[in-house]
Design a protein around this motif. Sequence first.
Motif, PDB file in Angstrom:
ATOM      1  N   LYS A 191       0.853  -1.182   0.000  1.00  0.00           N
ATOM      2  CA  LYS A 191       0.000   0.000   0.000  1.00  0.00           C
ATOM      3  C   LYS A 191       0.890   1.233   0.000  1.00  0.00           C
ATOM      4  CE  LYS A 191      -4.063  -1.964   0.542  1.00  0.00           C
ATOM      5  NZ  LYS A 191      -5.237  -1.732  -0.226  1.00  0.00           N
ATOM      6  N   ALA A 192       0.543   2.202  -0.799  1.00  0.00           N
ATOM      7  CA  ALA A 192       1.311   3.443  -0.864  1.00  0.00           C
ATOM      8  C   ALA A 192       0.815   4.405   0.210  1.00  0.00           C
ATOM      9  CB  ALA A 192       1.165   4.071  -2.233  1.00  0.00           C
ATOM     10  N   LEU A 193       1.739   5.069   0.851  1.00  0.00           N
ATOM     11  CA  LEU A 193       1.404   6.079   1.850  1.00  0.00           C
ATOM     12  C   LEU A 193       1.474   7.457   1.211  1.00  0.00           C
ATOM     13  CD1 LEU A 193       3.427   4.803   4.925  1.00  0.00           C
ATOM     14  CD2 LEU A 193       0.997   4.509   4.461  1.00  0.00           C
ATOM     15  N   ALA A 249      -4.008  18.920   2.828  1.00  0.00           N
ATOM     16  CA  ALA A 249      -4.783  19.869   3.625  1.00  0.00           C
ATOM     17  C   ALA A 249      -4.358  19.871   5.093  1.00  0.00           C
ATOM     18  CB  ALA A 249      -6.268  19.565   3.513  1.00  0.00           C
ATOM     19  N   CYS A 250      -4.223  18.694   5.700  1.00  0.00           N
ATOM     20  CA  CYS A 250      -3.952  18.638   7.137  1.00  0.00           C
ATOM     21  C   CYS A 250      -2.562  18.125   7.484  1.00  0.00           C
ATOM     22  CB  CYS A 250      -4.995  17.767   7.833  1.00  0.00           C
ATOM     23  SG  CYS A 250      -4.926  16.014   7.399  1.00  0.00           S
ATOM     24  N   GLY A 251      -1.878  17.499   6.536  1.00  0.00           N
ATOM     25  CA  GLY A 251      -0.527  17.020   6.783  1.00  0.00           C
ATOM     26  C   GLY A 251      -0.441  15.651   7.429  1.00  0.00           C
ATOM     27  N   LYS A 252      -1.574  14.989   7.633  1.00  0.00           N
ATOM     28  CA  LYS A 252      -1.559  13.654   8.235  1.00  0.00           C
ATOM     29  C   LYS A 252      -1.177  12.616   7.186  1.00  0.00           C
ATOM     30  CE  LYS A 252      -5.088  14.567  11.699  1.00  0.00           C
ATOM     31  NZ  LYS A 252      -6.426  14.214  12.177  1.00  0.00           N
ATOM     32  N   MET A 253      -0.581  11.534   7.669  1.00  0.00           N
ATOM     33  CA  MET A 253      -0.232  10.427   6.773  1.00  0.00           C
ATOM     34  C   MET A 253      -1.440   9.515   6.619  1.00  0.00           C
ATOM     35  SD  MET A 253       3.688   9.829   6.726  1.00  0.00           S
ATOM     36  CE  MET A 253       3.348   8.399   5.850  1.00  0.00           C
ATOM     37  N   GLY A 254      -1.547   8.906   5.445  1.00  0.00           N
ATOM     38  CA  GLY A 254      -2.638   7.984   5.194  1.00  0.00           C
ATOM     39  C   GLY A 254      -2.243   6.970   4.151  1.00  0.00           C
ATOM     40  N   VAL A 255      -3.101   5.991   3.947  1.00  0.00           N
ATOM     41  CA  VAL A 255      -2.888   4.961   2.933  1.00  0.00           C
ATOM     42  C   VAL A 255      -3.716   5.340   1.723  1.00  0.00           C
ATOM     43  CG1 VAL A 255      -3.139   2.521   2.386  1.00  0.00           C
ATOM     44  CG2 VAL A 255      -2.528   3.214   4.701  1.00  0.00           C
ATOM     45  N   ASN A 304      -5.978   5.197  -1.464  1.00  0.00           N
ATOM     46  CA  ASN A 304      -7.012   4.331  -2.018  1.00  0.00           C
ATOM     47  C   ASN A 304      -6.918   4.276  -3.536  1.00  0.00           C
ATOM     48  OD1 ASN A 304      -8.182   3.720   0.483  1.00  0.00           O
ATOM     49  ND2 ASN A 304      -9.310   5.633   0.460  1.00  0.00           N
ATOM     50  N   GLY A 305      -6.233   5.251  -4.116  1.00  0.00           N
ATOM     51  CA  GLY A 305      -6.035   5.330  -5.558  1.00  0.00           C
ATOM     52  C   GLY A 305      -4.684   5.966  -5.819  1.00  0.00           C
ATOM     53  N   ASN A 306      -4.222   5.894  -7.052  1.00  0.00           N
ATOM     54  CA  ASN A 306      -2.882   6.384  -7.342  1.00  0.00           C
ATOM     55  C   ASN A 306      -2.773   7.905  -7.389  1.00  0.00           C
ATOM     56  OD1 ASN A 306      -4.278   6.656  -9.720  1.00  0.00           O
ATOM     57  ND2 ASN A 306      -2.583   6.056 -11.011  1.00  0.00           N
ATOM     58  N   ARG A 307      -3.894   8.626  -7.432  1.00  0.00           N
ATOM     59  CA  ARG A 307      -3.854  10.095  -7.501  1.00  0.00           C
ATOM     60  C   ARG A 307      -4.364  10.766  -6.233  1.00  0.00           C
ATOM     61  NH1 ARG A 307      -6.891  11.779 -12.779  1.00  0.00           N
ATOM     62  NH2 ARG A 307      -8.458  10.507 -11.802  1.00  0.00           N
ATOM     63  N   GLN A 308      -4.577  10.024  -5.178  1.00  0.00           N
ATOM     64  CA  GLN A 308      -5.139  10.578  -3.957  1.00  0.00           C
ATOM     65  C   GLN A 308      -4.163  11.545  -3.299  1.00  0.00           C
ATOM     66  OE1 GLN A 308      -6.540   7.678  -1.190  1.00  0.00           O
ATOM     67  NE2 GLN A 308      -7.276   9.202   0.257  1.00  0.00           N
ATOM     68  N   LYS A 309      -4.654  12.736  -2.955  1.00  0.00           N
ATOM     69  CA  LYS A 309      -3.832  13.759  -2.322  1.00  0.00           C
ATOM     70  C   LYS A 309      -4.401  14.206  -0.987  1.00  0.00           C
ATOM     71  CE  LYS A 309      -2.242  15.700  -6.682  1.00  0.00           C
ATOM     72  NZ  LYS A 309      -2.193  16.930  -7.495  1.00  0.00           N
ATOM     73  N   TYR A 310      -5.663  13.889  -0.703  1.00  0.00           N
ATOM     74  CA  TYR A 310      -6.336  14.335   0.507  1.00  0.00           C
ATOM     75  C   TYR A 310      -6.891  13.146   1.266  1.00  0.00           C
ATOM     76  CZ  TYR A 310      -6.144  18.841  -1.827  1.00  0.00           C
ATOM     77  OH  TYR A 310      -5.699  19.966  -2.455  1.00  0.00           O
ATOM     78  N   CYS A 311      -6.887  13.242   2.601  1.00  0.00           N
ATOM     79  CA  CYS A 311      -7.469  12.169   3.407  1.00  0.00           C
ATOM     80  C   CYS A 311      -8.996  12.258   3.354  1.00  0.00           C
ATOM     81  CB  CYS A 311      -6.950  12.243   4.842  1.00  0.00           C
ATOM     82  SG  CYS A 311      -7.461  13.681   5.790  1.00  0.00           S
ATOM     83  N   SER A 312      -9.643  11.334   4.011  1.00  0.00           N
ATOM     84  CA  SER A 312     -11.100  11.241   3.881  1.00  0.00           C
ATOM     85  C   SER A 312     -11.867  12.059   4.917  1.00  0.00           C
ATOM     86  CB  SER A 312     -11.529   9.780   3.973  1.00  0.00           C
ATOM     87  OG  SER A 312     -11.135   9.250   5.225  1.00  0.00           O
ATOM     88  N   SER A 313     -11.181  12.837   5.755  1.00  0.00           N
ATOM     89  CA  SER A 313     -11.904  13.636   6.747  1.00  0.00           C
ATOM     90  C   SER A 313     -12.754  14.690   6.039  1.00  0.00           C
ATOM     91  CB  SER A 313     -10.944  14.299   7.730  1.00  0.00           C
ATOM     92  OG  SER A 313     -10.264  15.362   7.124  1.00  0.00           O
ATOM     93  N   GLN A 314     -13.849  15.043   6.637  1.00  0.00           N
ATOM     94  CA  GLN A 314     -14.792  15.978   6.018  1.00  0.00           C
ATOM     95  C   GLN A 314     -14.164  17.350   5.804  1.00  0.00           C
ATOM     96  OE1 GLN A 314     -17.813  15.024   4.792  1.00  0.00           O
ATOM     97  NE2 GLN A 314     -17.706  17.005   3.804  1.00  0.00           N
ATOM     98  N   SER A 315     -13.362  17.817   6.758  1.00  0.00           N
ATOM     99  CA  SER A 315     -12.749  19.135   6.610  1.00  0.00           C
ATOM    100  C   SER A 315     -11.761  19.154   5.440  1.00  0.00           C
ATOM    101  CB  SER A 315     -12.056  19.562   7.901  1.00  0.00           C
ATOM    102  OG  SER A 315     -11.030  18.655   8.238  1.00  0.00           O
TER     103      SER A 315
END
Length: 57
Positions: A8-10, A15-21, A23-34
């Motif tokens: 899995k790519a991290l 927006a918030c600077g948190k690390m995440g996994v 879900n797709g190859n172009r994902q730049k933002y986490c799933s939080s509503q803000s």
Amino acid sequence: MDNTDTKKALFVCEACGKMGVKNGNRQKYCSSQSCQNIRNARKSARNKRRTNQKTTY
């Protein structure tokens, strides 16, 4: 033999600077509503600029 090791790519949310996994190859933002609200605002502003460039002579 069951091979369940999947790589899995991290990523770091733009927006918030948190690390995440990713879900797709172009994902730049986490799933939080803000963060999604920020993403949508940036996307709307980018699309508005594109529209204004096309209609400007």
